[in-house]
Scaffold this motif. Structure first.
Motif, PDB file in Angstrom:
ATOM      1  N   ASP A 127       0.848  -1.193   0.000  1.00 25.69           N
ATOM      2  CA  ASP A 127       0.000   0.000   0.000  1.00 25.69           C
ATOM      3  C   ASP A 127       0.893   1.257   0.000  1.00 25.69           C
ATOM      4  O   ASP A 127       1.742   1.405   0.889  1.00 25.69           O
ATOM      5  CB  ASP A 127      -0.885  -0.005   1.250  1.00 25.69           C
ATOM      6  N   HIS A 186      -5.113  -4.719   7.737  1.00 26.71           N
ATOM      7  CA  HIS A 186      -5.315  -4.343   6.335  1.00 26.71           C
ATOM      8  C   HIS A 186      -3.968  -4.220   5.611  1.00 26.71           C
ATOM      9  O   HIS A 186      -3.766  -4.766   4.516  1.00 26.71           O
ATOM     10  CB  HIS A 186      -6.089  -3.025   6.256  1.00 26.71           C
ATOM     11  N   GLU A 199      -2.561  -6.747   2.601  1.00 23.14           N
ATOM     12  CA  GLU A 199      -2.342  -6.263   1.232  1.00 23.14           C
ATOM     13  C   GLU A 199      -0.927  -6.599   0.757  1.00 23.14           C
ATOM     14  O   GLU A 199      -0.724  -7.010  -0.388  1.00 23.14           O
ATOM     15  CB  GLU A 199      -2.579  -4.749   1.164  1.00 23.14           C
ATOM     16  N   ARG A 255      -0.692 -10.523   0.234  1.00 21.10           N
ATOM     17  CA  ARG A 255      -1.427 -10.928  -0.974  1.00 21.10           C
ATOM     18  C   ARG A 255      -0.660 -10.553  -2.245  1.00 21.10           C
ATOM     19  O   ARG A 255      -0.519 -11.350  -3.177  1.00 21.10           O
ATOM     20  CB  ARG A 255      -2.798 -10.243  -1.017  1.00 21.10           C
ATOM     21  N   THR A 256      -0.158  -9.323  -2.267  1.00 26.01           N
ATOM     22  CA  THR A 256       0.553  -8.838  -3.460  1.00 26.01           C
ATOM     23  C   THR A 256       1.769  -9.714  -3.752  1.00 26.01           C
ATOM     24  O   THR A 256       2.002 -10.134  -4.891  1.00 26.01           O
ATOM     25  CB  THR A 256       0.998  -7.365  -3.249  1.00 26.01           C
TER      26      THR A 256
END
Ligand code: SF4
Ligand code: SF4
Length: 280
Positions: free
Chosen positions: A174, A215, A219, A222-223
């Motif tokens: 992020d 969060h 992220e 997952r990426t």
């Protein structure tokens, strides 16, 4: 070239800096100043302000012609100078040429699988690495780079050619979280991840899991997992406040990430195809 680079320390035998027994070489200076850095004394080059000299208990530090000199023989490695330094630096630096580093580490060759260069950010000294690695590889030893994500490896095929792999930090996917943690949006690290995968030079990826940052953690994991799949190990690292500068412990948390919390992310990564994900 014969350029010198600032060497913070050389550990002849390490089993935590890549596969097998390795010699680890730490360079001084970093492109980032991450809030969760555990070695902040490696971030900047010494500016010879002299603040660390009076507290040295053995006289290993002295001022000379406006510079601070370190005498390794008199040093007892008490780290008082590191604690006294207000500039995230260390006076215990050796400026060395690649050949000098090679000759020093060569004694360990019968017992090691290869070397790992780290920091700080060793890629600040890419030209130096391009001199050192061929010397080491000529003896059948592997050369791994421990990268903080700041270097765009896709733009340096020569460096990729002479190294055996890169162990890459992906600190945040992020952009806002990345800016908070390391001061930039993290796009370069993600570009490097892609380039290293394509080049077959991605040796390992590491992500630190912060307590309560569900969060942001998810992220990033997952990426990375969706991209690397089973190409290399994925180390899910528990955040540990020990060694983090106190002003940032309040921001990032004063607790270590629980193993179970980190394992949830390792499990998520494996479910997304990163089968070599594990917690450390
Ligand atoms: S670690 Fe630093 S303060 Fe301690 S003896 Fe060595 S130079 Fe002096
Ligand atoms: S190590 Fe830090 S405190 Fe010591 S002279 Fe260098 S910048 Fe100053």
């Amino acid at each position: 070239m014969n350029d010198q680079a600032p060497i913070n320390k050389i550990i002849p035998f390490s089993n935590v800096d890549g596969p097998g027994n390795r010699t680890s070489i730490f360079f001084q200076g970093c492109t980032y100043a991450c809030k969760f850095c555990h070695n902040p004394e490696t971030i900047r080059l010494c500016i010879h302000c002299g603040a660390c000299v009076p507290g040295c208990p053995t006289g290993a530090l002295r001022r000379e012609n406006g510079l601070v000199r370190w005498n390794a023989t008199d040093c007892v490695q008490c780290d008082a100078c590191l604690k006294a330094c207000p500039h995230m630096s260390s006076p215990r630096i050796r400026w060395m040429r690649a050949e000098e580093v090679f000759h020093e580490i060569r004694r360990a060759f019968p017992y090691i699988e290869g070397i790992t260069v780290s920091g700080g950010d060793c890629t600040l000294y890419a030209a130096f690495l391009k001199e050192l690695f061929p010397l080491v590889r000529a003896f059948g030893k592997t050369c791994l780079i421990d990268g903080n994500g700041a270097y765009d490896f896709t733009r340096d095929p020569e460096l990729l050619e002479v190294c055996d792999g890169v162990m890459l930090d992906i600190k945040a996917a992020d952009p806002e979280w990345s800016r908070f943690l390391i001061g930039n949006d993290g796009a370069c690290a993600l570009r490097s991840l892609d380039g290293l995968l394509r080049a077959g030079k991605l040796a390992e990826v590491r992500t630190v899991i912060f307590p309560g940052r569900d969060h942001e953690n998810e992220e990033t994991v997952r990426t990375v997992a969706q991209q690397i799949q089973n190409a290399c190990p994925y180390k899910i690292i528990r955040y540990r406040p020990f060694g983090v500068r106190t002003e940032f412990q309040a921001l990032l948390g004063e607790d270590t990430t629980e193993f179970e919390e980190a394992e949830r992310y390792a499990s998520l990564a494996r479910s997304l195809g990163a089968t070599k994900a594990f917690v450390v």
